[in-house]
Design a protein around this motif. Structure first.
Motif, PDB file in Angstrom:
ATOM      1  N   PRO A 138      60.442  27.459 -23.736  1.00 31.88           N
ATOM      2  CA  PRO A 138      60.009  26.786 -25.089  1.00 31.88           C
ATOM      3  C   PRO A 138      60.169  27.776 -26.120  1.00 31.88           C
ATOM      4  O   PRO A 138      59.773  29.068 -25.769  1.00 31.88           O
ATOM      5  CB  PRO A 138      58.632  26.532 -24.830  1.00 31.88           C
ATOM      6  N   ALA A 139      60.422  27.576 -27.408  1.00 33.14           N
ATOM      7  CA  ALA A 139      60.314  28.479 -28.466  1.00 33.14           C
ATOM      8  C   ALA A 139      58.954  29.154 -28.774  1.00 33.14           C
ATOM      9  O   ALA A 139      59.117  30.338 -29.374  1.00 33.14           O
ATOM     10  CB  ALA A 139      60.792  27.995 -29.866  1.00 33.14           C
ATOM     11  N   GLU A 140      57.979  28.731 -28.493  1.00 37.56           N
ATOM     12  CA  GLU A 140      56.509  29.111 -28.777  1.00 37.56           C
ATOM     13  C   GLU A 140      55.707  28.513 -27.768  1.00 37.56           C
ATOM     14  O   GLU A 140      55.741  27.701 -27.185  1.00 37.56           O
ATOM     15  CB  GLU A 140      56.064  28.735 -30.228  1.00 37.56           C
ATOM     16  N   GLY A 141      54.423  29.296 -27.489  1.00 33.89           N
ATOM     17  CA  GLY A 141      53.530  28.775 -26.938  1.00 33.89           C
ATOM     18  C   GLY A 141      53.615  29.621 -25.366  1.00 33.89           C
ATOM     19  O   GLY A 141      54.670  29.819 -24.896  1.00 33.89           O
ATOM     20  N   GLY A 142      52.435  29.365 -24.454  1.00 38.14           N
ATOM     21  CA  GLY A 142      52.394  29.808 -23.204  1.00 38.14           C
ATOM     22  C   GLY A 142      53.394  28.927 -22.332  1.00 38.14           C
ATOM     23  O   GLY A 142      53.601  28.085 -22.316  1.00 38.14           O
ATOM     24  N   ARG A 207      44.995  35.033 -19.096  1.00 39.70           N
ATOM     25  CA  ARG A 207      45.120  35.559 -20.551  1.00 39.70           C
ATOM     26  C   ARG A 207      46.027  35.526 -21.297  1.00 39.70           C
ATOM     27  O   ARG A 207      45.995  35.244 -22.590  1.00 39.70           O
ATOM     28  CB  ARG A 207      44.349  36.891 -20.376  1.00 39.70           C
ATOM     29  N   LEU A 208      47.324  35.919 -20.833  1.00 41.10           N
ATOM     30  CA  LEU A 208      48.394  36.020 -21.368  1.00 41.10           C
ATOM     31  C   LEU A 208      48.896  34.549 -21.790  1.00 41.10           C
ATOM     32  O   LEU A 208      49.386  34.458 -22.939  1.00 41.10           O
ATOM     33  CB  LEU A 208      49.417  36.800 -20.665  1.00 41.10           C
ATOM     34  N   LEU A 209      48.675  33.744 -20.879  1.00 42.30           N
ATOM     35  CA  LEU A 209      49.119  32.414 -20.940  1.00 42.30           C
ATOM     36  C   LEU A 209      48.379  31.930 -22.260  1.00 42.30           C
ATOM     37  O   LEU A 209      48.907  30.963 -23.243  1.00 42.30           O
ATOM     38  CB  LEU A 209      49.012  31.445 -20.121  1.00 42.30           C
ATOM     39  N   GLY A 212      49.558  32.476 -25.539  1.00 37.74           N
ATOM     40  CA  GLY A 212      50.703  32.114 -26.131  1.00 37.74           C
ATOM     41  C   GLY A 212      52.145  32.944 -25.614  1.00 37.74           C
ATOM     42  O   GLY A 212      52.960  32.601 -26.123  1.00 37.74           O
ATOM     43  N   GLU A 213      51.654  33.763 -24.428  1.00 35.26           N
ATOM     44  CA  GLU A 213      52.835  34.534 -24.130  1.00 35.26           C
ATOM     45  C   GLU A 213      53.672  33.771 -22.906  1.00 35.26           C
ATOM     46  O   GLU A 213      53.311  32.806 -22.318  1.00 35.26           O
ATOM     47  CB  GLU A 213      52.195  35.681 -23.587  1.00 35.26           C
ATOM     48  N   LEU A 214      54.778  34.393 -22.902  1.00 31.30           N
ATOM     49  CA  LEU A 214      55.866  33.908 -21.879  1.00 31.30           C
ATOM     50  C   LEU A 214      55.738  34.882 -20.614  1.00 31.30           C
ATOM     51  O   LEU A 214      55.890  35.979 -20.783  1.00 31.30           O
ATOM     52  CB  LEU A 214      57.260  34.047 -22.400  1.00 31.30           C
ATOM     53  N   VAL A 215      55.256  34.509 -19.649  1.00 27.68           N
ATOM     54  CA  VAL A 215      54.666  35.260 -18.593  1.00 27.68           C
ATOM     55  C   VAL A 215      55.627  34.992 -17.149  1.00 27.68           C
ATOM     56  O   VAL A 215      56.254  33.900 -17.017  1.00 27.68           O
ATOM     57  CB  VAL A 215      53.391  35.105 -17.889  1.00 27.68           C
ATOM     58  N   GLY A 216      56.207  35.789 -16.428  1.00 33.07           N
ATOM     59  CA  GLY A 216      56.969  35.988 -15.455  1.00 33.07           C
ATOM     60  C   GLY A 216      56.630  36.451 -14.061  1.00 33.07           C
ATOM     61  O   GLY A 216      55.707  37.343 -14.079  1.00 33.07           O
ATOM     62  N   GLN A 250      45.706  26.447 -17.625  1.00 36.60           N
ATOM     63  CA  GLN A 250      46.215  26.956 -19.115  1.00 36.60           C
ATOM     64  C   GLN A 250      46.976  25.398 -19.725  1.00 36.60           C
ATOM     65  O   GLN A 250      47.257  25.535 -20.817  1.00 36.60           O
ATOM     66  CB  GLN A 250      47.089  28.121 -19.230  1.00 36.60           C
ATOM     67  N   GLY A 251      47.554  24.851 -18.927  1.00 41.33           N
ATOM     68  CA  GLY A 251      48.371  23.770 -19.249  1.00 41.33           C
ATOM     69  C   GLY A 251      49.568  24.226 -19.593  1.00 41.33           C
ATOM     70  O   GLY A 251      50.426  23.314 -20.570  1.00 41.33           O
ATOM     71  N   ALA A 252      50.355  25.046 -18.995  1.00 43.88           N
ATOM     72  CA  ALA A 252      51.265  25.706 -19.418  1.00 43.88           C
ATOM     73  C   ALA A 252      52.728  25.314 -18.612  1.00 43.88           C
ATOM     74  O   ALA A 252      52.335  24.988 -17.390  1.00 43.88           O
ATOM     75  CB  ALA A 252      51.341  27.407 -19.215  1.00 43.88           C
ATOM     76  N   PRO A 253      53.629  25.022 -18.983  1.00 46.58           N
ATOM     77  CA  PRO A 253      54.992  24.417 -18.342  1.00 46.58           C
ATOM     78  C   PRO A 253      55.323  25.582 -17.331  1.00 46.58           C
ATOM     79  O   PRO A 253      55.376  26.665 -17.610  1.00 46.58           O
ATOM     80  CB  PRO A 253      55.910  24.113 -19.095  1.00 46.58           C
TER      81      PRO A 253
END
Length: 356
Positions: A138-142, A207-209, A212-216, A250-253
């Protein structure tokens, strides 16, 4: 302030290491993004008239900016002058401490201008990485990128960072979750923090998600990176599914990522377990070149890499209590793992050669 208690993100951690979360420190002389406000750049008084673009001589119908006109007048040589000026400005900011780091120690300016520039030749010229499916990020968001882990040394994580930074249309930065061993090694610890890496625990990941960060994350941990060459491209266990629980909260994909090419850079044909125990390492690799050739044996083989980002698995449709459902976590973990494994096999079939 006492160090925060670590909440394990996974059970695949460095052996023999009783490390808790390293204290979060600001960069030398730097300013925190969440601390005092950064200076406001003045853009001029209200009503100030900005100069109109000038016309290039002999080109009445073409408007060019002053910068473009300068390029044409000096034959393009101004680019070198601008790079020198930019480099001097960068050095001035580093020496005076006029730069920012976040609460995790991430230094975005240093990463963009120095560390990525050092990694890029390895990425482009040595491993010749081919990237597929970057549009699935995604272009933005966690969002949580979950990848396989291999190669004896964790170069795959660094190459994945460059892939996201250089190929994503939004130029996003990937924040990697690393094993605690990374943060006890001198020099490596500081560089990892500057690159945006942080401890692989649920607290930091959430916390990172949430920001709105991209986490690996690479859930195989040392079981994946330290497996023998005979088991290459066979995914190891993904822990207890801690990454799924974090994404659900966090509801992150979740974006599966498959990396081909890293398995062969250091073919691990043996493991000196006694020496590893003495040094406090999870394993001590024996390869066809290391340690027999000394420092030369530490040079990775120039394999051809492919990194493919799969379609996102959404998690925002689940209720809040879903993060505590062990059966759901098991099913989602298995779904992510199977998707990565299937893509690995598909890429291996398509690969012409290990090196080309």
């Amino acid at each position: 302030m006492a160090d925060a208690k670590v909440i394990p993100f996974d059970d695949d951690r460095s052996r023999g290491s009783a490390v808790t979360r390293p204290p979060r420190r600001r960069g030398v002389g730097g300013r925190r993004k969440n601390g005092e406000p950064a200076p406001v750049r003045e853009i001029g008084e209200v009503g100030e008239v900005q100069p109109l673009p000038t016309r290039a001589a002999g080109q009445d119908d073409v408007l060019v900016t002053g910068e473009d006109q300068g390029r044409r007048e000096d034959g393009g040589g101004g680019g070198l002058e601008r790079r020198i000026a930019g480099g001097l400005s960068f050095l001035r900011r580093r020496l005076t401490g006029d730069y920012e780091v976040d609460d995790f120690g991430y230094d975005e300016e240093l990463t963009d201008q120095v560390l990525m520039s050092l990694l890029r030749p390895v990425y482009e010229k040595y491993f010749r990485v081919e990237v597929k499916g970057v549009e699935n990020i995604p272009a933005e968001g966690g969002a949580l990128i979950v990848a396989n882990h291999s190669g004896t040394l964790p170069l795959d994580g660094l190459m994945m960072q460059v892939a996201v930074h250089d190929h994503h249309p939004a130029g996003r930065h990937l924040r990697l979750l690393a094993a605690d061993l990374v943060f006890v090694l001198p020099v490596v610890n500081e560089l990892a923090r500057k690159l945006g890496h942080t401890l692989a625990c649920a607290e930091d990941a959430e916390r990172l998600l949430g920001q709105g960060e991209l986490v690996g994350v690479m859930p195989e941990g040392f079981k994946g990176i330290g497996k023998p060459f005979s088991e290459r491209y066979k995914l190891q266990r993904f822990g207890r599914g801690g990454f799924v629980s974090t994404a659900l909260r966090q509801g992150a994909p979740i974006i599966p990522c498959s990396i081909v090419g890293a398995e062969e850079i250091y073919p691990m044909i043996g493991n000196a377990k006694t020496l590893a125990r003495v040094l406090g390492f999870p394993y001590f690799p024996l390869t066809p070149t290391f340690p027999w050739l000394g420092p030369l044996g530490a040079i990775p083989l120039p394999t051809k890499w492919t990194i493919q980002f799969g379609e996102p698995i959404p998690t925002d449709g689940f209720p809040p209590e879903a993060a505590e459902d062990p059966m759901l976590m098991f099913n989602l973990t298995d779904q992510v793992r199977e998707q990565i494994q299937h893509t690995l096999y598909k890429l291996l079939v398509q690969r012409r050669s290990v090196f080309f």
